[in-house]
Scaffold this motif. Structure first.
Motif, PDB file in Angstrom:
ATOM      1  N   GLY A  21      17.836  13.529  14.249  1.00 43.83           N
ATOM      2  CA  GLY A  21      19.132  13.858  13.683  1.00 43.83           C
ATOM      3  C   GLY A  21      20.253  13.731  14.680  1.00 43.83           C
ATOM      4  O   GLY A  21      20.637  14.705  15.338  1.00 43.83           O
ATOM      5  N   PHE A  22      20.811  12.525  14.834  1.00 41.04           N
ATOM      6  CA  PHE A  22      21.871  12.305  15.823  1.00 41.04           C
ATOM      7  C   PHE A  22      23.209  12.898  15.374  1.00 41.04           C
ATOM      8  O   PHE A  22      23.954  13.464  16.173  1.00 41.04           O
ATOM      9  CB  PHE A  22      22.041  10.806  16.090  1.00 41.04           C
ATOM     10  CG  PHE A  22      23.022  10.497  17.186  1.00 41.04           C
ATOM     11  CD1 PHE A  22      22.721  10.812  18.498  1.00 41.04           C
ATOM     12  CD2 PHE A  22      24.241   9.890  16.905  1.00 41.04           C
ATOM     13  CE1 PHE A  22      23.621  10.525  19.521  1.00 41.04           C
ATOM     14  CE2 PHE A  22      25.142   9.605  17.912  1.00 41.04           C
ATOM     15  CZ  PHE A  22      24.831   9.916  19.229  1.00 41.04           C
ATOM     16  N   GLY A  23      23.516  12.755  14.091  1.00 42.57           N
ATOM     17  CA  GLY A  23      24.728  13.359  13.542  1.00 42.57           C
ATOM     18  C   GLY A  23      25.998  12.904  14.219  1.00 42.57           C
ATOM     19  O   GLY A  23      26.281  11.711  14.320  1.00 42.57           O
ATOM     20  N   THR A  24      26.769  13.869  14.745  1.00 41.06           N
ATOM     21  CA  THR A  24      28.037  13.570  15.412  1.00 41.06           C
ATOM     22  C   THR A  24      27.856  13.149  16.860  1.00 41.06           C
ATOM     23  O   THR A  24      28.814  12.743  17.509  1.00 41.06           O
ATOM     24  CB  THR A  24      28.943  14.814  15.408  1.00 41.06           C
ATOM     25  OG1 THR A  24      28.323  15.842  16.192  1.00 41.06           O
ATOM     26  CG2 THR A  24      29.193  15.318  13.997  1.00 41.06           C
ATOM     27  N   GLY A  25      26.647  13.289  17.389  1.00 39.12           N
ATOM     28  CA  GLY A  25      26.409  13.039  18.804  1.00 39.12           C
ATOM     29  C   GLY A  25      26.673  14.250  19.687  1.00 39.12           C
ATOM     30  O   GLY A  25      26.601  14.149  20.915  1.00 39.12           O
ATOM     31  N   THR A  67      16.930   9.598  23.445  1.00 42.69           N
ATOM     32  CA  THR A  67      16.617   8.770  22.287  1.00 42.69           C
ATOM     33  C   THR A  67      16.734   9.614  21.027  1.00 42.69           C
ATOM     34  O   THR A  67      16.128  10.683  20.930  1.00 42.69           O
ATOM     35  CB  THR A  67      15.191   8.206  22.375  1.00 42.69           C
ATOM     36  OG1 THR A  67      15.017   7.529  23.617  1.00 42.69           O
ATOM     37  CG2 THR A  67      14.919   7.247  21.231  1.00 42.69           C
ATOM     38  N   SER A  68      17.519   9.145  20.065  1.00 45.06           N
ATOM     39  CA  SER A  68      17.742   9.908  18.844  1.00 45.06           C
ATOM     40  C   SER A  68      17.453   9.046  17.618  1.00 45.06           C
ATOM     41  O   SER A  68      17.554   7.816  17.671  1.00 45.06           O
ATOM     42  CB  SER A  68      19.187  10.420  18.802  1.00 45.06           C
ATOM     43  OG  SER A  68      19.377  11.312  17.730  1.00 45.06           O
ATOM     44  N   PHE A  69      17.123   9.716  16.521  1.00 44.45           N
ATOM     45  CA  PHE A  69      16.789   9.049  15.262  1.00 44.45           C
ATOM     46  C   PHE A  69      17.768   9.509  14.192  1.00 44.45           C
ATOM     47  O   PHE A  69      17.990  10.707  14.014  1.00 44.45           O
ATOM     48  CB  PHE A  69      15.351   9.378  14.856  1.00 44.45           C
ATOM     49  CG  PHE A  69      14.324   8.859  15.826  1.00 44.45           C
ATOM     50  CD1 PHE A  69      13.677   7.661  15.585  1.00 44.45           C
ATOM     51  CD2 PHE A  69      14.043   9.560  16.993  1.00 44.45           C
ATOM     52  CE1 PHE A  69      12.737   7.170  16.490  1.00 44.45           C
ATOM     53  CE2 PHE A  69      13.115   9.072  17.904  1.00 44.45           C
ATOM     54  CZ  PHE A  69      12.458   7.877  17.654  1.00 44.45           C
ATOM     55  N   GLU A  70      18.350   8.558  13.478  1.00 45.02           N
ATOM     56  CA  GLU A  70      19.384   8.878  12.487  1.00 45.02           C
ATOM     57  C   GLU A  70      19.272   7.944  11.294  1.00 45.02           C
ATOM     58  O   GLU A  70      19.315   6.729  11.441  1.00 45.02           O
ATOM     59  CB  GLU A  70      20.776   8.748  13.120  1.00 45.02           C
ATOM     60  CG  GLU A  70      21.936   8.983  12.169  1.00 45.02           C
ATOM     61  CD  GLU A  70      21.887  10.375  11.539  1.00 45.02           C
ATOM     62  OE1 GLU A  70      21.844  10.433  10.281  1.00 45.02           O
ATOM     63  OE2 GLU A  70      21.878  11.374  12.276  1.00 45.02           O
ATOM     64  N   ALA A  71      19.120   8.527  10.104  1.00 41.75           N
ATOM     65  CA  ALA A  71      19.003   7.731   8.887  1.00 41.75           C
ATOM     66  C   ALA A  71      20.340   7.462   8.221  1.00 41.75           C
ATOM     67  O   ALA A  71      20.491   6.476   7.499  1.00 41.75           O
ATOM     68  CB  ALA A  71      18.068   8.422   7.895  1.00 41.75           C
ATOM     69  N   PHE A  72      21.319   8.346   8.455  1.00 42.40           N
ATOM     70  CA  PHE A  72      22.604   8.255   7.757  1.00 42.40           C
ATOM     71  C   PHE A  72      23.750   8.291   8.756  1.00 42.40           C
ATOM     72  O   PHE A  72      24.433   9.311   8.904  1.00 42.40           O
ATOM     73  CB  PHE A  72      22.742   9.403   6.747  1.00 42.40           C
ATOM     74  CG  PHE A  72      21.664   9.440   5.705  1.00 42.40           C
ATOM     75  CD1 PHE A  72      21.712   8.593   4.604  1.00 42.40           C
ATOM     76  CD2 PHE A  72      20.587  10.312   5.837  1.00 42.40           C
ATOM     77  CE1 PHE A  72      20.708   8.624   3.638  1.00 42.40           C
ATOM     78  CE2 PHE A  72      19.582  10.353   4.881  1.00 42.40           C
ATOM     79  CZ  PHE A  72      19.643   9.501   3.776  1.00 42.40           C
ATOM     80  N   ASN A  82      26.016   0.971  16.850  1.00 45.75           N
ATOM     81  CA  ASN A  82      25.561   2.355  16.728  1.00 45.75           C
ATOM     82  C   ASN A  82      24.119   2.585  17.186  1.00 45.75           C
ATOM     83  O   ASN A  82      23.575   3.666  16.979  1.00 45.75           O
ATOM     84  CB  ASN A  82      25.790   2.912  15.319  1.00 45.75           C
ATOM     85  CG  ASN A  82      25.065   2.143  14.238  1.00 45.75           C
ATOM     86  OD1 ASN A  82      24.165   1.362  14.512  1.00 45.75           O
ATOM     87  ND2 ASN A  82      25.475   2.364  12.995  1.00 45.75           N
ATOM     88  N   THR A  83      23.539   1.608  17.867  1.00 46.82           N
ATOM     89  CA  THR A  83      22.337   1.908  18.634  1.00 46.82           C
ATOM     90  C   THR A  83      22.688   2.373  20.044  1.00 46.82           C
ATOM     91  O   THR A  83      21.812   2.767  20.812  1.00 46.82           O
ATOM     92  CB  THR A  83      21.398   0.687  18.745  1.00 46.82           C
ATOM     93  OG1 THR A  83      22.013  -0.309  19.565  1.00 46.82           O
ATOM     94  CG2 THR A  83      21.085   0.106  17.376  1.00 46.82           C
ATOM     95  N   LEU A  84      23.984   2.325  20.378  1.00 45.35           N
ATOM     96  CA  LEU A  84      24.536   2.717  21.678  1.00 45.35           C
ATOM     97  C   LEU A  84      24.102   1.794  22.809  1.00 45.35           C
ATOM     98  O   LEU A  84      24.040   2.203  23.975  1.00 45.35           O
ATOM     99  CB  LEU A  84      24.196   4.171  22.015  1.00 45.35           C
ATOM    100  CG  LEU A  84      24.781   5.217  21.058  1.00 45.35           C
ATOM    101  CD1 LEU A  84      24.439   6.631  21.540  1.00 45.35           C
ATOM    102  CD2 LEU A  84      26.288   5.060  20.921  1.00 45.35           C
ATOM    103  N   ALA A  85      23.879   0.543  22.498  1.00 44.83           N
ATOM    104  CA  ALA A  85      23.462  -0.418  23.511  1.00 44.83           C
ATOM    105  C   ALA A  85      24.499  -0.603  24.607  1.00 44.83           C
ATOM    106  O   ALA A  85      24.153  -1.008  25.732  1.00 44.83           O
ATOM    107  CB  ALA A  85      23.155  -1.764  22.851  1.00 44.83           C
ATOM    108  N   VAL A 126      20.024   5.130  19.912  1.00 45.93           N
ATOM    109  CA  VAL A 126      19.882   5.708  18.583  1.00 45.93           C
ATOM    110  C   VAL A 126      19.100   4.727  17.728  1.00 45.93           C
ATOM    111  O   VAL A 126      19.457   3.547  17.625  1.00 45.93           O
ATOM    112  CB  VAL A 126      21.244   6.019  17.937  1.00 45.93           C
ATOM    113  CG1 VAL A 126      21.058   6.562  16.523  1.00 45.93           C
ATOM    114  CG2 VAL A 126      22.015   7.037  18.783  1.00 45.93           C
ATOM    115  N   VAL A 127      18.012   5.192  17.148  1.00 46.78           N
ATOM    116  CA  VAL A 127      17.176   4.381  16.271  1.00 46.78           C
ATOM    117  C   VAL A 127      17.637   4.669  14.843  1.00 46.78           C
ATOM    118  O   VAL A 127      17.492   5.792  14.350  1.00 46.78           O
ATOM    119  CB  VAL A 127      15.685   4.728  16.450  1.00 46.78           C
ATOM    120  CG1 VAL A 127      14.826   3.857  15.544  1.00 46.78           C
ATOM    121  CG2 VAL A 127      15.272   4.580  17.909  1.00 46.78           C
ATOM    122  N   ILE A 128      18.223   3.667  14.202  1.00 43.69           N
ATOM    123  CA  ILE A 128      18.763   3.831  12.856  1.00 43.69           C
ATOM    124  C   ILE A 128      17.664   3.578  11.829  1.00 43.69           C
ATOM    125  O   ILE A 128      16.952   2.576  11.899  1.00 43.69           O
ATOM    126  CB  ILE A 128      19.946   2.871  12.613  1.00 43.69           C
ATOM    127  CG1 ILE A 128      21.039   3.085  13.683  1.00 43.69           C
ATOM    128  CG2 ILE A 128      20.513   3.059  11.214  1.00 43.69           C
ATOM    129  CD1 ILE A 128      21.675   4.458  13.671  1.00 43.69           C
TER     130      ILE A 128
END
Length: 225
Positions: free
Chosen positions: A59-63, A85-90, A122-125, A134-136
């Motif tokens: 849940g990355f959310g707002t960061g 490393t964060s996982f975010e679906a939305f 938005n993977t923050l590369a 961030v893994v979308i």
């Protein structure tokens, strides 16, 4: 669930609330204080920081959690980049993220870097100064594809009552598989099924005082054996 974007409404003009899950992205009392209490203190950080330390998050959310941790990492004199490393679906948009993070002016230097990188990718590369990714997508599919183990987990999905997919037994088993022996996890939730799923995933689970209006939260330590 597939790759989708966040559906938001705003409370007090700065607090984003997910209309998909009817849940705010951070505490209505003080989101930054909650991050420190639940995720940093809950994982015994910064005391455990060391070179190569890897935090993972559901849940990355707002960061906000990334920014708060990055700031503490640098404030405690770490000389190598933190891995996060964060996982975010939305994922939310960069403009939405920027608006939400105005609630935390003490993090502005970090927030500006994050929002600029998020707007590009938005993977923050492109984010400099931290090894962030961030893994979308749906973590129930994407976590099992990872080949690392984290030192600490921030379990920060929406409320288990409203978003049970991010707390189910199979996903918690993957969290356990992707945690180093004696690594840790922490969450604001003290829901019984969350605690049981963490125990089944190989963690020793402790219920501890929560933040603000929440009476309890959960700390977990991965068993050595």
């Amino acid at each position: 669930m597939g790759d989708q974007t966040a559906q938001l409404e705003w409370r007090d003009e700065v607090i984003p609330v997910s209309t998909q899950f009817d849940d705010p992205y951070f505490s209505l009392d003080s989101g930054l204080d909650e991050t420190h209490h639940v995720f940093l203190d809950g994982n015994d950080l910064p005391a455990r920081f060391r070179s190569g330390f890897h935090i993972a998050e559901l849940g990355f959310g707002t960061g906000l959690n990334l920014l708060a941790t990055w700031a503490v990492w640098e404030a405690t004199g770490q000389t190598t980049p933190l891995t996060f490393t964060s996982f975010e679906a939305f994922p939310m948009s960069a403009n939405e993220m920027a608006l939400a993070l105005t609630a935390f002016p003490e993090l502005t230097p970090y927030a500006e870097k994050l929002v600029a990188a998020w707007a590009q990718d938005n993977t923050l590369a492109t984010l400099q100064g931290i090894h962030a990714r961030v893994v979308i997508g749906d973590a129930r599919q994407t976590l099992s594809q990872q080949d690392w183990q984290a030192d600490a987990w921030f379990l920060d999905g929406f409320s288990p009552a409203k978003n049970p997919e991010l707390w189910d037994s199979d996903l918690m088993a993957q969290v356990g598989h992707h945690t180093k022996p004696d690594g840790s996890a922490a969450t604001y939730s003290a829901a019984g099924f969350v605690r049981r799923n963490l125990e089944s995933a190989g963690f020793t689970v402790t219920r501890t005082p929560g933040f603000g209006r929440k009476r309890h939260m959960t700390q977990a330590r991965k068993d050595m054996a």
